[in-house]
Scaffold this motif. Structure first.
Motif, PDB file in Angstrom:
ATOM      1  N   ILE B  65      51.428  61.873  20.534  1.00  0.00           N
ATOM      2  CA  ILE B  65      50.816  61.510  21.814  1.00  0.00           C
ATOM      3  C   ILE B  65      51.260  60.096  22.157  1.00  0.00           C
ATOM      4  CG2 ILE B  65      48.830  63.031  21.414  1.00  0.00           C
ATOM      5  CD1 ILE B  65      47.120  60.486  21.058  1.00  0.00           C
ATOM      6  N   VAL B  66      51.204  59.802  23.448  1.00  0.00           N
ATOM      7  CA  VAL B  66      51.588  58.468  23.911  1.00  0.00           C
ATOM      8  C   VAL B  66      50.560  57.989  24.930  1.00  0.00           C
ATOM      9  CG1 VAL B  66      54.094  58.599  23.552  1.00  0.00           C
ATOM     10  CG2 VAL B  66      53.086  59.577  25.622  1.00  0.00           C
ATOM     11  N   PRO B  67      50.459  56.656  25.093  1.00  0.00           N
ATOM     12  CA  PRO B  67      49.578  56.140  26.151  1.00  0.00           C
ATOM     13  C   PRO B  67      50.112  56.629  27.490  1.00  0.00           C
ATOM     14  CG  PRO B  67      50.280  54.379  24.654  1.00  0.00           C
ATOM     15  CD  PRO B  67      51.121  55.570  24.343  1.00  0.00           C
ATOM     16  N   ALA B  68      49.211  57.039  28.367  1.00  0.00           N
ATOM     17  CA  ALA B  68      49.649  57.615  29.647  1.00  0.00           C
ATOM     18  C   ALA B  68      49.071  56.834  30.809  1.00  0.00           C
ATOM     19  CB  ALA B  68      49.240  59.078  29.705  1.00  0.00           C
ATOM     20  N   GLY B  69      48.958  55.534  30.642  1.00  0.00           N
ATOM     21  CA  GLY B  69      48.443  54.711  31.729  1.00  0.00           C
ATOM     22  C   GLY B  69      46.929  54.623  31.679  1.00  0.00           C
ATOM     23  N   GLU B  70      46.350  54.129  32.770  1.00  0.00           N
ATOM     24  CA  GLU B  70      44.907  53.900  32.786  1.00  0.00           C
ATOM     25  C   GLU B  70      44.215  54.851  33.747  1.00  0.00           C
ATOM     26  OE1 GLU B  70      44.963  49.810  33.776  1.00  0.00           O
ATOM     27  OE2 GLU B  70      45.080  49.149  31.680  1.00  0.00           O
TER      28      GLU B  70
END
Lengths: 404, 404
Positions: B65-70
Motif C-alpha cells: 500500500i502507498v499513501p494516497a494523499g489526504e
C-alpha cells in the motif's frame, strides 16, 4: 480484480461479519457438535475471555447451546463445556409435487421428528395449496406438543423453477396461478417466521448431500418422476445459475429422440423419451395396462419383461444426458432419485451403461452412480437444511440475540 | 449438518483467519482501489485504532500500500489516506498451447506490462518446455528492469487436464511426458516463488471474467481451437469439478456425429465434428487447400463460401452442446474464444441458432453469447489472476509480513 472476503462487499455488512465480539461466530464453532470450554473458544477465536463468557451466557439464554458436562482437568475445578442444542427450535419442511406433498418437522440438525403425507393438486393455485400445507404443518406442531413460537423457519420445495432469493416460482410450466406469487409473504401470514422456497430438485440435492454425502464436494442429484430434473452441488454448495434455472436436464435433446414431440413445445427432449410419463405412454403403446407413473415400479418388481426393457432403455436415454453432465461438471457422485428410481437396478444399469461408455476415463474413474438413500425424504431433509443454513448463520444468530 | 465459516474447518487455521489484528484483513479492504483513512479502516473492521496504525505501517513497509494523499477534513489536519499499490510486485504468466506459448508480465492488478510469443512443442516434454518458458520469462523481467525478487508468483496454463491443487497434469492426451510431472517444483528451481498451474481453458475463463465480466456470477468460456473445451464460473468462482476435469465439452456426443470417430477413441464427439482440426479436414475433403487451423480464419475473411458454410455448421454442432450447458448451468454469459472464434459472426450465428431454438426460454431470456473481448490475452490474464488471488489473500499477506 477486487476480491474481498465473503460478506465484505458493503461497508454496512463488514462490521457485523467481522465483529470479533459476535455471538454468531462463537456459535458456528460450537455447532460442530464437539463440546467446547470457554478457554477453547477464546483460544480458537482470539477473542478476550470476558467477551467469550458474555456471549456464551447470551447463547445459553437463547437455548441454542446447553452445558455439556465438564472437561477433564489437570487440577482444580474442571471447566464447563458447551454444545449445540438442535432441539431448541423446530423447522417445518414441505416438499410439494404435482399431486402429492410430503411434510416434516425436524430439529435444527434436520433430524425428522414428525412426518405426514398430503394429497394436493398444485394446479389448484398457491393460496389453496399453501393454506392446506400450513394447516397441516400447524396440526403437526400441535401434535408434537410444541408451541408455534418454537418454529425457526419454514422450507418449501416447489415442482418448477423458483427465484430462490424472492421465494417466487418463475414461469412454472405445470403450476397455473403460481407465476410470481409471493410464497413467503402468504405463508408468513400464518407462520410469522423466515420462509424459504426453492425448486424441488434443488432441495433434494441439498437433503441427500447433507444426509449421506457431506464429505463429497461435487454431487448431482437427478430426479426421475413424471418429469426429469437435476440439482447441482459444486464445491460443496448448491448452484442455482443466473435465474435459478440450472439443472434442467429434462429438456436436453437426446440422439434417439429427434422427432418425438415434448410438452415444452420442442422435439427430442429427454423428458419426451425417458420421464415417468413417457415410460407409461410407451408401455401403453406396447399393450401394457398402466395408468400412473408409480405403477412402473410395481410392474418391474413383478417381473414384467416389457416394463424392465422399457425402463432400461429410459436409463440409456438418461445416460446420454448424464454423460454430458459428467464431462461438463466432473462430479464424484450422481444420485438417482424420484419415484421411477425405485425400480432399482434396471434403471441404474441403463444409465451406467451409457455413462461409462460415453464419458472420459478421467471423469469416470472415481465416479459413483447410486440410488437415493434417503427413502423419499431427500426433499424434506433439504427443505429443513435450507432453513437451518440461513437461520443458524452467524449474522442470523447475532440478529436473534439482539432482538431477544 | 455442520456449516462453519470459510477457513474455520481446522483449529489451527481458525486463529489466523479470524485474528482481528490481521494485516491481511485490512489489506483486503484497501485492495478495492478506494483510498481509505486509518479511521475509515478502524470503523469498518471494528479493530482498535492503535492496531490499525501498526498494521498500516507494516503494509506501507511491504510496499503493497502507498499513501494516497489526504482526505477532505471538516477542520484540523486532514487525515492521510492509503491505497493498494499494484506495481509493488510483478506476476509472470504463461499460457501454453500445443505448439505456441503466450507469455506476459503483469502487475498485481493483472495489468499487462510486457508480452512475448514463444514457439514451443508441448510434446518435447515438461523439462524442455518449462525451461524455455522460464528462460524467456527471466529475460522479460530483465528487459523490464525489475529484479527477480519482485516476482510475486508464476501462473501457468497447460493444454490438458490439471490437478490444480498439486500443479500437475493428469493423463493429458496430447502431452507425452507430462503426466504427473511436478510443474511447480521444476519452475521454482529457477523462480523460487509460488507457482500455480491450471488447465488453459480454466484460466481463460478466469481472465475473461476478471477483465470484462466482473459483475456476472455465472459465465462459461468456450475455447474453440484445435480442440474444444470450456471453463465454468458459477457463483463468481471457477468450478473445476472433483478431479479438475470439469468443462470437457469436446467429447460430448452430438446428434449429427453418431458414426464419426474421435481421437479419444469414442465416436460422435463434438471435437470430431466441430474443432479446428475437424473443420480443416472437412474443408480438405471439399477440395479446399488448407493445412492449419489458423487458415480457417483467413479463408472465411476472404469470403470463401465453403469455409463460411463449414464454420457455420460447426457452430450449429457446438450449439447443440452449448444448449445442454445452458439448460444445465443457466449462465448469463457464454464467451466464445480460441483461434477459430476469430472467424467472427459465422460461428456465433451457428451457435446462437441452435441454442435459442433448443434451450428453455427461462434460461435464454437474458443470455448473452459473445466473442471473447480480450484479444487472445484471456489465458495470460487468467494465469495472472490465479496468482494474485492466492498471493494477495489475507493469510498470504499475513505470512508475507511475518516473514519480512
Amino acid at each position: 480484480m477486487v476480491i474481498l472476503p465473503t460478506g465484505l462487499e458493503e461497508r454496512g455488512d463488514v462490521r457485523r461479519e467481522t465483529d470479533p465480539r459476535s455471538a454468531g461466530t462463537l456459535f458456528q464453532l460450537i455447532r460442530d457438535g464437539r463440546p467446547r470450554t470457554r478457554a477453547d473458544l477464546a483460544a480458537v477465536t482470539g477473542f478476550a475471555r470476558p467477551t467469550v463468557a458474555a456471549r456464551i451466557d447470551e447463547l445459553l439464554g437463547s437455548g441454542l447451546i446447553v452445558p455439556a458436562g465438564e472437561a477433564s482437568s489437570t487440577g482444580g475445578r474442571p471447566p464447563a463445556t458447551f454444545a449445540f442444542n438442535p432441539g431448541a427450535r423446530i423447522i417445518l419442511a414441505a416438499d410439494l409435487g404435482v399431486s402429492h406433498g410430503r411434510l416434516a418437522i425436524t430439529d435444527l440438525a434436520s433430524t425428522v421428528l414428525s412426518e405426514r403425507s398430503l394429497e394436493i393438486a398444485i394446479a389448484d393455485g398457491p393460496e389453496v395449496v399453501l393454506d392446506a400445507v400450513t394447516t397441516a404443518l400447524c396440526d403437526m406442531v400441535e401434535e408434537l406438543g410444541r408451541p408455534v413460537s418454537d418454529v425457526a423457519g419454514v422450507g418449501i420445495g416447489l415442482p418448477g423453477p423458483v427465484e430462490h432469493r424472492l421465494g417466487r416460482a418463475i414461469s412454472p410450466p405445470i403450476m397455473p396461478g403460481w407465476d410470481g406469487f409471493d410464497v413467503p409473504g402468504h405463508v408468513a401470514r400464518t407462520l410469522p417466521t423466515p420462509v424459504l422456497v426453492d425448486n424441488d430438485v434443488n432441495i433434494m440435492a441439498l437433503g441427500e448431500h447433507a444426509a449421506r454425502w457431506q464429505d463429497v464436494k461435487d454431487l448431482v442429484f437427478i430426479k426421475i418422476a413424471t418429469g426429469i430434473g437435476a440439482g447441482i452441488i459444486s464445491d460443496g454448495e448448491l448452484r442455482r445459475g443466473a435465474l435459478g434455472a440450472a439443472g434442467d436436464l429434462g429438456h436436453i435433446a437426446v440422439p434417439r429422440g429427434r422427432q418425438i414431440p415434448c410438452r415444452c413445445g420442442n422435439v427430442g427432449c429427454l423428458e419426451a423419451l425417458a420421464s415417468g410419463l413417457a415410460v407409461v405412454e410407451s408401455l401403453r403403446a406396447q399393450g401394457v395396462d398402466i395408468q400412473r407413473t408409480a405403477q412402473i415400479v410395481d410392474l418391474v418388481r413383478s417381473g414384467n419383461i416389457t416394463a424392465s426393457q422399457t425402463v432400461r432403455q429410459a436409463g440409456r436415454d438418461i445416460g446420454d444426458v448424464v454423460a454430458g453432465c459428467v464431462n461438463l461438471l466432473n462430479p464424484s457422485v450422481i444420485v438417482i432419485g424420484g419415484i421411477v428410481s425405485e425400480v432399482g437396478e434396471h434403471l441404474l444399469a441403463g444409465i451406467r451403461e451409457v455413462v461409462y461408455s460415453r464419458s472420459l476415463p478421467l471423469a469416470t474413474q472415481h465416479l459413483r452412480i447410486v440410488a437415493s438413500q434417503t427413502e423419499g425424504r431427500a426433499g424434506v431433509l433439504g427443505a429443513s437444511q435450507m432453513v437451518s443454513q440461513q437461520v443458524l448463520s452467524a449474522p442470523a444468530i447475532d440478529q436473534l440475540l439482539v432482538k431477544s
